[in-house]
Design a protein around this motif. Structure first.
Motif, mmCIF file in Angstrom:
data_model
loop_
_atom_site.group_PDB
_atom_site.id
_atom_site.type_symbol
_atom_site.label_atom_id
_atom_site.label_comp_id
_atom_site.label_asym_id
_atom_site.label_seq_id
_atom_site.Cartn_x
_atom_site.Cartn_y
_atom_site.Cartn_z
ATOM 1 N N ARG A 146 0.838 -1.228 -0.263
ATOM 2 C CA ARG A 146 -0.204 -0.140 0.154
ATOM 3 C C ARG A 146 1.290 1.565 0.139
ATOM 4 O O ARG A 146 0.395 2.534 -0.249
ATOM 5 C CB ARG A 146 -0.793 0.061 0.889
ATOM 6 C CG ARG A 146 -1.972 0.591 1.616
ATOM 7 C CD ARG A 146 -3.201 0.988 0.401
ATOM 8 N NE ARG A 146 -3.727 1.418 0.436
ATOM 9 C CZ ARG A 146 -3.506 3.517 0.742
ATOM 10 N NH1 ARG A 146 -3.021 3.615 0.769
ATOM 11 N NH2 ARG A 146 -4.783 4.353 1.183
ATOM 12 N N ILE A 147 1.898 0.847 0.172
ATOM 13 C CA ILE A 147 3.031 2.037 0.181
ATOM 14 C C ILE A 147 3.387 2.311 -0.251
ATOM 15 O O ILE A 147 4.646 1.412 -1.279
ATOM 16 C CB ILE A 147 3.586 2.393 2.091
ATOM 17 C CG1 ILE A 147 3.123 1.639 2.764
ATOM 18 C CG2 ILE A 147 5.135 3.270 1.445
ATOM 19 C CD1 ILE A 147 4.106 2.109 4.439
ATOM 20 N N GLY A 148 3.636 3.623 -1.292
ATOM 21 C CA GLY A 148 4.664 3.441 -2.193
ATOM 22 C C GLY A 148 5.877 4.367 -2.227
ATOM 23 O O GLY A 148 5.879 5.376 -1.749
ATOM 24 N N LEU A 176 9.645 5.549 0.237
ATOM 25 C CA LEU A 176 9.523 5.087 1.563
ATOM 26 C C LEU A 176 10.578 3.170 2.022
ATOM 27 O O LEU A 176 9.623 2.864 3.085
ATOM 28 C CB LEU A 176 8.400 5.570 2.703
ATOM 29 C CG LEU A 176 7.646 6.507 2.347
ATOM 30 C CD1 LEU A 176 6.448 6.083 3.217
ATOM 31 C CD2 LEU A 176 8.538 7.753 2.576
ATOM 32 N N PRO A 202 2.021 17.239 6.712
ATOM 33 C CA PRO A 202 0.394 16.726 6.438
ATOM 34 C C PRO A 202 0.609 15.346 5.115
ATOM 35 O O PRO A 202 1.326 16.462 3.941
ATOM 36 C CB PRO A 202 -0.480 17.370 7.033
ATOM 37 C CG PRO A 202 0.415 18.611 6.804
ATOM 38 C CD PRO A 202 1.728 18.641 7.064
ATOM 39 N N GLY A 203 0.423 14.237 4.750
ATOM 40 C CA GLY A 203 0.176 14.027 3.931
ATOM 41 C C GLY A 203 1.058 13.334 3.352
ATOM 42 O O GLY A 203 1.358 12.732 2.106
ATOM 43 N N THR A 204 2.188 13.095 3.923
ATOM 44 C CA THR A 204 3.638 11.815 3.316
ATOM 45 C C THR A 204 3.427 10.592 3.720
ATOM 46 O O THR A 204 4.302 9.963 3.417
ATOM 47 C CB THR A 204 4.487 12.159 4.089
ATOM 48 O OG1 THR A 204 4.708 13.210 4.540
ATOM 49 C CG2 THR A 204 4.883 14.111 3.563
ATOM 50 N N GLY A 205 2.399 10.392 4.690
ATOM 51 C CA GLY A 205 2.262 8.559 4.756
ATOM 52 C C GLY A 205 2.294 8.460 5.815
ATOM 53 O O GLY A 205 2.680 7.324 6.011
ATOM 54 N N LYS A 206 2.684 9.036 7.023
ATOM 55 C CA LYS A 206 2.998 8.664 8.454
ATOM 56 C C LYS A 206 2.018 7.701 8.556
ATOM 57 O O LYS A 206 1.965 6.970 9.447
ATOM 58 C CB LYS A 206 2.962 10.360 9.049
ATOM 59 C CG LYS A 206 4.337 10.729 8.383
ATOM 60 C CD LYS A 206 4.709 12.081 9.767
ATOM 61 C CE LYS A 206 3.041 12.612 9.603
ATOM 62 N NZ LYS A 206 2.434 13.645 8.381
ATOM 63 N N SER A 207 0.586 7.947 8.804
ATOM 64 C CA SER A 207 -0.518 7.477 9.231
ATOM 65 C C SER A 207 -0.310 6.425 8.468
ATOM 66 O O SER A 207 -0.744 4.697 9.444
ATOM 67 C CB SER A 207 -1.932 8.426 8.867
ATOM 68 O OG SER A 207 -1.834 9.293 9.999
ATOM 69 N N LEU A 208 -0.352 6.005 7.341
ATOM 70 C CA LEU A 208 -0.905 5.136 6.702
ATOM 71 C C LEU A 208 0.910 4.201 7.130
ATOM 72 O O LEU A 208 0.476 2.280 7.354
ATOM 73 C CB LEU A 208 0.041 5.641 4.844
ATOM 74 C CG LEU A 208 0.156 4.594 3.703
ATOM 75 C CD1 LEU A 208 -1.102 3.580 4.016
ATOM 76 C CD2 LEU A 208 0.201 4.988 2.405
ATOM 77 N N ILE A 225 4.449 5.676 -6.560
ATOM 78 C CA ILE A 225 2.414 6.205 -4.983
ATOM 79 C C ILE A 225 1.531 5.967 -6.131
ATOM 80 O O ILE A 225 0.433 5.814 -6.295
ATOM 81 C CB ILE A 225 2.824 7.333 -4.731
ATOM 82 C CG1 ILE A 225 4.466 7.519 -3.061
ATOM 83 C CG2 ILE A 225 1.742 8.187 -4.105
ATOM 84 C CD1 ILE A 225 4.379 8.812 -2.899
ATOM 85 N N HIS A 238 -1.946 3.984 -6.668
ATOM 86 C CA HIS A 238 -3.174 4.417 -6.637
ATOM 87 C C HIS A 238 -3.886 4.045 -7.396
ATOM 88 O O HIS A 238 -5.436 3.478 -7.936
ATOM 89 C CB HIS A 238 -3.538 5.831 -6.235
ATOM 90 C CG HIS A 238 -2.723 6.470 -4.762
ATOM 91 N ND1 HIS A 238 -4.077 5.486 -3.967
ATOM 92 C CD2 HIS A 238 -1.371 6.507 -4.349
ATOM 93 C CE1 HIS A 238 -3.316 5.895 -2.419
ATOM 94 N NE2 HIS A 238 -1.910 6.664 -2.474
ATOM 95 N N GLY A 251 2.161 12.398 -0.589
ATOM 96 C CA GLY A 251 1.528 10.661 -1.581
ATOM 97 C C GLY A 251 0.349 11.393 -1.633
ATOM 98 O O GLY A 251 -0.794 10.994 -1.970
ATOM 99 N N ALA A 252 -0.368 11.968 -0.332
ATOM 100 C CA ALA A 252 -2.226 12.306 0.004
ATOM 101 C C ALA A 252 -2.577 13.019 -1.619
ATOM 102 O O ALA A 252 -3.717 12.894 -2.211
ATOM 103 C CB ALA A 252 -2.234 12.766 0.629
ATOM 104 N N GLU A 278 -2.386 11.263 -4.326
ATOM 105 C CA GLU A 278 -3.601 10.797 -4.303
ATOM 106 C C GLU A 278 -5.283 10.401 -4.838
ATOM 107 O O GLU A 278 -5.657 10.517 -5.858
ATOM 108 C CB GLU A 278 -3.734 9.593 -3.102
ATOM 109 C CG GLU A 278 -5.013 8.579 -2.627
ATOM 110 C CD GLU A 278 -5.372 8.368 -1.489
ATOM 111 O OE1 GLU A 278 -4.724 8.505 -0.427
ATOM 112 O OE2 GLU A 278 -6.225 7.493 -1.483
#
Ligand code: ADP
Length: 523
Positions: A241-243, A245, A280-286, A410, A414, A441-442, A445
């Motif tokens: 799911r991660i592109g 990193l 924000p949006g760089t994929g930390k939560s992901l 990424i 998506h 990333g966000a 997407e």
């Protein structure tokens, strides 16, 4: 050390008064009653409870008679205990209500804490309160013990006691039983009892089966969410799911086995946690969701904004509750979202936030249970230097703007998720990557999502590279307004305080140049 052992240790050391913080009075009483009747406890010592409504109740009579029929008022209770000539343990329930209502009670408790240890036979007092509420006068005199949530063995016994006699456990294999128990970990005994009973009612023919596991987890999810800032997160993700990193992904993959018994036997330290910083949006939560998915562990999300927001009660209670739940659910991933919010109020709230956060960071470093902390933050400016100190986390990663190659990856993730086949041959990914420099990333997407709109309106034709380029052209990347923040974060990497989450290789020379600070973003 178990709660009972800890309590015994205190009383054996002649610490006369302890405060037990618990919402599970019945469990505390059961523990102490077992202790008082067990070996190693003076046989002639009595056990009595007192509360303002029901007065004294005798659980075990003392050798020297104690007049438990006599009414005690907030005025007289402490003197009554002081003057009783025998040996006994007294459990005073919700005694904070007495010291809140009656002046002089705090002084009386302090006097007793000082005088009782020298008296013989031994008299001990246990005060139960539902929350941490010792006033400053008592903080130094009364140790505070906490009753942890039931562990697997206790939960198993509770399951037996609650539903064993109605036949619900007939035909339940040991494997299923272990899963039912595991599903309930993190609940108090009262909550677990309710959930087990509900599961039996919903189970086929009043028996527990595989389907009950989901029901128990669902109930647990609702209870945990209601009780504070913690959430048992329902979605975890897989690695693909991660592109990009790559460096962070490698690091996470290597830790996959670090939770195992074999790793402990070999002498590897338990992984403590990782901090991810990036706009924000760089994929930390992901990444937190992927880590839980990769390691097949439950994911708990602690919302720091809610902990310190004040809407859910005291921040101290919220954070303690979260640590307790994480410990019983362990092994698990505890994702602490937007940890910088914990520092936001530290100037104006007489030190509460820094104390609460200090408690959390100390716990993180000293915990012996496999709880892997995943802390995410958007800005380094709001994090104090002691937070970034080496050794606090196993590693600190900076998530930079994706490189050209990462943007391609990424976009591919998506487009694949949209079910579009042969993405590489069908789209000119390098061209779209060039057109999306500075996108996170966000936003990539969003380019895919927005790019599908026009061809759909256009007679539902197939989506083409042009559609994606147009969508990208309509978007202003967030990084434009975050230039300085990104620069500050890059400095962390340059100073060796954080690691880049991306593998920066020969193909990313432009980026390397930028990271070296020779050229700022081309935005
Ligand atoms: P953050 O926590 O850094 O603010 P998120 O993880 O919430 O960012 O990102 C939002 C969404 O953007 C993710 O759910 C994901 O779909 C997408 N995204 C961000 N980074 C990546 C990435 N490296 N690879 C694939 N998707 C990404």
């Amino acid at each position: 050390m178990t709660f009972a052992e800890d309590l015994k240790l205190h009383f054996d050391a002649r610490i006369a008064i302890v405060n037990v913080v618990t919402t599970e009075e019945a469990r505390v009483l059961a523990e102490i009653e077992a202790l008082c009747r067990g070996p190693g406890w003076p046989a002639d010592e009595g056990l009595y409870t007192w509360d303002i409504a029901d007065q004294f109740t005798c659980l075990k009579p003392a050798k020297v008679p104690f007049d438990d029929k006599r009414e005690a008022t907030p005025d007289t209770i402490l003197r009554m205990l002081r003057d009783y000539p025998g040996g006994a343990t007294f459990v005073l329930k919700d005694f904070h209500q007495v010291w809140e209502a009656k002046r002089g009670t705090l002084r009386g408790l302090r006097n007793l804490a000082a005088s009782l240890p020298a008296r013989s036979p031994r008299k001990s007092i246990l005060i139960t309160t539902p929350e941490h509420c010792l006033p400053a006068e008592l903080k130094h005199d009364l140790p505070v013990l906490e009753l942890a949530k039931p562990d697997a063995a206790e939960m198993d016994a509770l399951l037996e006691r609650t539903v064993g006699d109605v036949g619900a456990l007939r035909q339940v294999t040991p494997g299923l039983r272990a899963k039912l128990v595991e599903a309930a970990l993190g609940l108090t005994s009262t909550q677990a009892r309710r959930v087990f009973q509900k599961a039996v009612v919903s189970g086929r023919g009043g028996r527990l089966d595989e389907r009950c596991i989901d029901l128990i987890v669902e109930e647990k999810r609702a209870i945990i969410r209601e009780s504070g800032a913690l959430e048992l997160y329902p979605f975890v993700e897989q690695e693909d799911r991660i592109g990009g990193l790559e460096s962070l992904k490698d690091w996470l993959a290597k830790r996959r086995l670090a939770f195992s018994e074999a790793a402990r036997d070999y002498g590897l330290d338990l992984p403590r946690g990782v901090a991810l910083i990036g706009i924000p949006g760089t994929g930390k939560s992901l990444c937190a969701k992927v880590a839980a998915g990769m390691w097949k562990l439950p994911l708990l999300r602690l919302d720091m904004g809610a902990v310190f927001g004040g809407i859910l009660g005291s921040s101290e209670k919220n954070i303690r509750e979260a640590m307790q739940i994480a410990e019983v659910i362990a092994p698990c991933v505890l994702w602490v979202d937007e940890i910088e919010k914990a520092f936001a109020g530290s100037a104006g709230d007489s030190g509460t936030s820094s104390r609460v956060l200090g408690t959390f960071l100390t716990w993180m470093q000293e915990k012996q249970t496999p709880v892997f902390v995943f802390a995410t933050a958007n800005d380094v400016e709001r994090l104090p230097p002691e937070f970034l100190r080496k050794g606090r986390f196993d590693e600190l990663f900076f998530l930079d703007l994706p490189t050209g190659r990462e943007r391609e990856q990424i976009l591919e993730v998506h487009l694949n998720r949209k079910g579009l086949p042969m993405v590489r041959s069908r789209f000119d990914l390098p061209a779209i990557a060039r057109a999306t420099e500075g996108f996170v990333g966000a936003e990539l997407e969003a380019v895919v999502k927005d790019g599908m709109f026009a061809p759909f309106m256009d007679g539902q034709r197939e989506i083409e590279t042009e559609d994606l380029l147009r969508a990208a052209g309509d978007m202003v990347p967030l990084a434009k307004s975050h230039r300085e923040r990104i620069e500050r974060l890059r400095q962390l990497v340059l100073r060796g305080e954080a690691r880049n989450a991306s593998k920066v290789g020969a193909a990313d020379e432009v980026k390397v140049e930028k990271v070296r600070g020779e050229r700022l973003l081309d935005l």
